[in-house]
Structures are given as C-alpha cells and as structure tokens.
Scaffold this active site. Sequence first.
Site, PDB file in Angstrom:
ATOM      1  N   ILE A   1       1.317  -1.299  -0.196  1.00 59.79           N
ATOM      2  CA  ILE A   1       0.256   0.084   0.119  1.00 59.79           C
ATOM      3  C   ILE A   1       0.949   1.328  -0.283  1.00 59.79           C
ATOM      4  CG2 ILE A   1      -1.629   1.141   1.289  1.00 59.79           C
ATOM      5  CD1 ILE A   1      -2.761  -1.502   2.335  1.00 59.79           C
TER       6      ILE A   1
ATOM      7  N   THR B   1      -4.653   4.856   7.155  1.00 59.88           N
ATOM      8  CA  THR B   1      -6.222   3.797   7.040  1.00 59.88           C
ATOM      9  C   THR B   1      -5.161   2.286   7.657  1.00 59.88           C
ATOM     10  OG1 THR B   1      -4.392   3.320   4.402  1.00 59.88           O
ATOM     11  CG2 THR B   1      -6.139   5.021   4.856  1.00 59.88           C
ATOM     12  N   SER B   2      -4.128   2.160   8.516  1.00 57.47           N
ATOM     13  CA  SER B   2      -3.645   1.249   8.944  1.00 57.47           C
ATOM     14  C   SER B   2      -4.268   0.129   9.764  1.00 57.47           C
ATOM     15  CB  SER B   2      -2.108   1.017   8.654  1.00 57.47           C
ATOM     16  OG  SER B   2      -2.077   1.870   9.995  1.00 57.47           O
ATOM     17  N   ARG B   3      -4.471   0.842  10.998  1.00 61.27           N
ATOM     18  CA  ARG B   3      -4.940   0.253  12.418  1.00 61.27           C
ATOM     19  C   ARG B   3      -4.427   1.563  13.062  1.00 61.27           C
ATOM     20  NH1 ARG B   3      -6.406  -3.358   9.032  1.00 61.27           N
ATOM     21  NH2 ARG B   3      -6.731  -5.651   9.240  1.00 61.27           N
TER      22      ARG B   3
ATOM     23  N   GLU C   1     -11.880   0.837  17.836  1.00 58.21           N
ATOM     24  CA  GLU C   1     -13.651   1.017  16.862  1.00 58.21           C
ATOM     25  C   GLU C   1     -14.412   0.518  16.847  1.00 58.21           C
ATOM     26  OE1 GLU C   1     -11.333   1.210  13.394  1.00 58.21           O
ATOM     27  OE2 GLU C   1     -11.389  -1.387  12.165  1.00 58.21           O
TER      28      GLU C   1
ATOM     29  N   HIS D   1     -13.828   2.303   8.403  1.00 56.81           N
ATOM     30  CA  HIS D   1     -12.104   1.220   8.346  1.00 56.81           C
ATOM     31  C   HIS D   1     -13.338   0.485   7.059  1.00 56.81           C
ATOM     32  CE1 HIS D   1      -9.618  -1.910   9.568  1.00 56.81           C
ATOM     33  NE2 HIS D   1      -9.957  -1.805   8.149  1.00 56.81           N
TER      34      HIS D   1
ATOM     35  N   PHE E   1     -10.670  -1.037   2.441  1.00 54.65           N
ATOM     36  CA  PHE E   1     -10.542  -1.810   1.468  1.00 54.65           C
ATOM     37  C   PHE E   1     -11.806  -1.487   0.544  1.00 54.65           C
ATOM     38  CE2 PHE E   1     -13.851  -4.552   2.862  1.00 54.65           C
ATOM     39  CZ  PHE E   1     -14.862  -3.108   3.849  1.00 54.65           C
TER      40      PHE E   1
HETATM   41  P1  NAD Z   1       3.136  -4.921   3.953  1.00 51.26           P
HETATM   42  O1  NAD Z   1       3.132  -6.146   4.121  1.00 51.26           O
HETATM   43  O2  NAD Z   1       2.819  -4.875   2.049  1.00 51.26           O
HETATM   44  O3  NAD Z   1       3.618  -3.384   4.138  1.00 51.26           O
HETATM   45  C1  NAD Z   1       3.622  -3.317   5.494  1.00 51.26           C
HETATM   46  C2  NAD Z   1       5.088  -2.800   5.512  1.00 51.26           C
HETATM   47  O4  NAD Z   1       5.458  -1.736   6.786  1.00 51.26           O
HETATM   48  C3  NAD Z   1       6.493  -3.389   5.197  1.00 51.26           C
HETATM   49  O5  NAD Z   1       7.245  -3.089   4.207  1.00 51.26           O
HETATM   50  C4  NAD Z   1       6.828  -3.518   6.564  1.00 51.26           C
HETATM   51  O6  NAD Z   1       8.601  -3.591   6.186  1.00 51.26           O
HETATM   52  C5  NAD Z   1       6.567  -2.234   7.704  1.00 51.26           C
HETATM   53  N1  NAD Z   1       6.553  -1.933   8.304  1.00 51.26           N
HETATM   54  C6  NAD Z   1       6.712  -3.470   9.153  1.00 51.26           C
HETATM   55  N2  NAD Z   1       6.817  -2.804  10.673  1.00 51.26           N
HETATM   56  C7  NAD Z   1       7.389  -2.000  10.694  1.00 51.26           C
HETATM   57  C8  NAD Z   1       8.349  -0.914  11.746  1.00 51.26           C
HETATM   58  N3  NAD Z   1       7.941  -1.284  12.546  1.00 51.26           N
HETATM   59  N4  NAD Z   1       8.604   0.650  11.006  1.00 51.26           N
HETATM   60  C9  NAD Z   1       7.782   0.848   9.885  1.00 51.26           C
HETATM   61  N5  NAD Z   1       7.758  -0.222   8.809  1.00 51.26           N
HETATM   62  C10 NAD Z   1       7.209  -1.496   9.324  1.00 51.26           C
HETATM   63  O7  NAD Z   1       1.229  -4.816   4.082  1.00 51.26           O
HETATM   64  P2  NAD Z   1       0.207  -3.489   3.913  1.00 51.26           P
HETATM   65  O8  NAD Z   1      -1.182  -4.145   2.113  1.00 51.26           O
HETATM   66  O9  NAD Z   1       1.174  -2.734   2.984  1.00 51.26           O
HETATM   67  O10 NAD Z   1      -1.157  -3.291   4.703  1.00 51.26           O
HETATM   68  C11 NAD Z   1      -0.253  -2.296   6.049  1.00 51.26           C
HETATM   69  C12 NAD Z   1      -1.113  -2.409   6.672  1.00 51.26           C
HETATM   70  O11 NAD Z   1      -3.146  -1.669   6.192  1.00 51.26           O
HETATM   71  C13 NAD Z   1      -2.079  -4.180   6.682  1.00 51.26           C
HETATM   72  O12 NAD Z   1      -0.960  -4.742   7.925  1.00 51.26           O
HETATM   73  C14 NAD Z   1      -3.508  -3.400   7.009  1.00 51.26           C
HETATM   74  O13 NAD Z   1      -3.490  -3.012   9.114  1.00 51.26           O
HETATM   75  C15 NAD Z   1      -3.622  -2.390   7.048  1.00 51.26           C
HETATM   76  N6  NAD Z   1      -5.183  -2.235   5.699  1.00 51.26           N
HETATM   77  C16 NAD Z   1      -6.276  -1.147   5.988  1.00 51.26           C
HETATM   78  C17 NAD Z   1      -7.092  -1.122   5.569  1.00 51.26           C
HETATM   79  C18 NAD Z   1      -8.929  -0.266   5.563  1.00 51.26           C
HETATM   80  O14 NAD Z   1      -9.468  -0.889   4.721  1.00 51.26           O
HETATM   81  N7  NAD Z   1      -7.999   0.132   6.055  1.00 51.26           N
HETATM   82  C19 NAD Z   1      -6.949  -2.132   4.194  1.00 51.26           C
HETATM   83  C20 NAD Z   1      -5.719  -3.561   4.190  1.00 51.26           C
HETATM   84  C21 NAD Z   1      -4.612  -3.038   4.972  1.00 51.26           C
END
Ligand code: NAD
Length: 331
Positions: A150, A228-230, A259, A293, A296
């Site tokens: 993302i 948009t992560s958690r 949430e 949320h 996605f």
């Molecule tokens: P991904 O695994 O492809 O990328 C995550 C990145 O974070 C990786 O490059 C990893 O090295 C890095 N990372 C991990 N720990 C770290 C830290 N302590 N400091 C810095 N970087 C760190 O995941 P993604 O597909 O890009 O998704 C990211 C997050 O988005 C998911 O884990 C999920 O929680 C969230 N997400 C949210 C929605 C939504 O609807 N809001 C939908 C999909 C995913």
Amino acid sequence: MKIGFFGVEEQQKEYFKIAFPKDKLYFCSDKLCIKNVTKFKNVDSISIFINSPVTESVINKLQNLKLITTRSTGFDHIDLNAAEKRKITVCNVPVYGENTVAEHAFALISCLSRRIPEALERTKKSFSPDGLRGFDLKDKTLGVIGTGNIGKNAIQIGKGFNMKVLAFDIYKDQKFAKQANFKYVTLEELLKKSDIITLHIPLNKHTFHLIDKKKISLMKRGTVLINTSRGPVIDTLAILPALKSGKLGGAGLDVLEEEAKLFRKVKFDQKTNKILKANLELIKMSNVLVTPHNAFNTKEAVRRIMETTVKNINGFKKGRKINVVKPFKKK
Ligand code: NAD
C-alpha cells in the site's frame, strides 16, 4: 471440509457456494466471537473478516480447526501464537487492495487539503468560498511510513500530485526508491520534515502507539496525519490535544483505536471509555475526517478478496499452502 464463513454478505455466500460445491459450508452474517463459537464447534476451517477476534479462547473451542483464512491483509485480530501452538495454518489476502487503500488515503488527503466536507456543508446554505482556503499538494512533502504494497502505491500517487516523498520502513526497497525517485530517511527525519504523514504499517507490538506524544512533538506545526492502517498505531489521547492546539493541522482516519466498541451501549473499563470519548470528539472536529474502516471497500477489491480466499482454501486442501502468515519475529 467443514468451512465456516463469518461476517459474509449475501453476494459473497453465493460466490463461495459455487466455489466449494462439495464442502459443507456454514454461513454466519455475524462476526465469530466467544458468544457464538460453540455453534460452529465442528468446523475444520474458518473464513473471517477483521471484526472477528480469533483469540486463544475462540481457537480452543474449535477442536477440529486446521485453517483460518482472514479476508483481509491485516491479521492482528488473530492470536497467531495460539494458532501456531495448535499447528493451525493462518492465511491472509496479502495483495487485494494495494491501490484501493492508497487511493482512499489520498481521498482523505484531498478532502482535507481542499476542505471538501466543510465546502459541502457550506453549499447547502450559501454559495461562497469565504473561509474555505485550502493548500496545494504540489511541492509539499509526503512522509510515508511503511513502504509495502500500500505504501508503494501511496508514493506513486503522491508523485502524481508532484509531491516530494520521504519514506521510512524497517526494510528498505532501494530498487523501488530509485525507480520511484524518493528517499528513505530515519523516522525522526521523516517526522520533522513532512507536511503530510501517511501510515501503511501492520499493527504489532513494535508499531503499537508508534505515533505518540513524543513523535508528534517532532512534527512541524500543522502537519496532517493520515491513518488507513490500524487504529492502535496512533495514540488517540495524544492526537486529540495536538489537533485542538493546531500542532496537527488535520487528520484523516479510516481506523480508530477501539473502533469495534464505538456506539455500543455496553460498559467498558475506564481506559477504553477515555479512548471512545476521544474518538467521538475526533469525529466531530472540522479538521478531522473519520471513515468507518472503509479503505478496502471497493467492488474490485472485495472481488479480489473472495478470489484469494478461495485459492487459500483450495491450496490448503491440496497440500500447497499459500499466503501463510506467522507470528511476527524481527529479522
Ligand atoms: P505490507 O506487508 O505489504 O507492508 C507493510 C510494510 O510495513 C512493510 O514494508 C514492512 O516492512 C513495514 N513495517 C513493518 N513494521 C514496521 C515498523 N515497525 N516500522 C516501519 N515499517 C514497518 O502491508 P500492506 O498491504 O501495505 O498493508 C499495510 C497495513 O494496512 C496492513 O497491515 C493493514 O493493517 C492495513 N490495511 C488496512 C485496510 C483498510 O481497509 N483500512 C485495508 C488493507 C490493509
């Protein structure tokens, strides 16, 4: 196989019925939780969404369970250590929404930079731009924390807006950095130099409250924060005063701490109540945009989620496991 699908919509049911004609399927529109788990005690496999907390107690009630597939990228709602102890395979959908979620992050950014929600309210009463001045994205610095699937898309979209990009990740993809023309920096430098910071990291014990009072103090006055992560990646009680004082110029939040407990008429402990109260304040603020949320949630992404879920289950059945996730261990 006996497969339990939780939190499924009608259209998803039909899709899974066609995909698994020979299996015994159980559909539940509700989430899986400790209250309803005994009804499904015989299943070998569960397919869940992020609202189903698969805790050790839930896992222990499912004695035949061999496979958990979450219809999401994040898997922080599953106790991976408890699953590993029982040798249960856990799969996710690693790449359904890399553009989808990044596009939502930019929807939030654009709405905040051009004050779209306030402008919409305004035009219900009058047709004047007074007091609605926004800011350009061009030449601003976008700080991307987490450059996985993302984050990479967010960087490319930011470049499309002619923004400068700084990124931080514990694992650096220098080849992509060269190709997309951005720089990896330390977290501290990113916090100090960015105008807009967007979070794309998983939630785990290392990222819990990554954005706290101390990190906010390093940011420029007026920085806009996008999540948009958690939810728990941000300390809610730290951003609320920062947004009130103007230290943070705005926030776009698709996810919130606690949430799942919002708007429920149930008693929670004091700490949770404080966070929930802060969330309700955030929702009402004019410089904060909260979406439920929903990042996605596009037709295309949901379709990709279902396709990968079917592949995850079929792969497991054939002994060719894919998209397996394990408890986080720092490399
Ligand atoms: P991904 O695994 O492809 O990328 C995550 C990145 O974070 C990786 O490059 C990893 O090295 C890095 N990372 C991990 N720990 C770290 C830290 N302590 N400091 C810095 N970087 C760190 O995941 P993604 O597909 O890009 O998704 C990211 C997050 O988005 C998911 O884990 C999920 O929680 C969230 N997400 C949210 C929605 C939504 O609807 N809001 C939908 C999909 C995913």
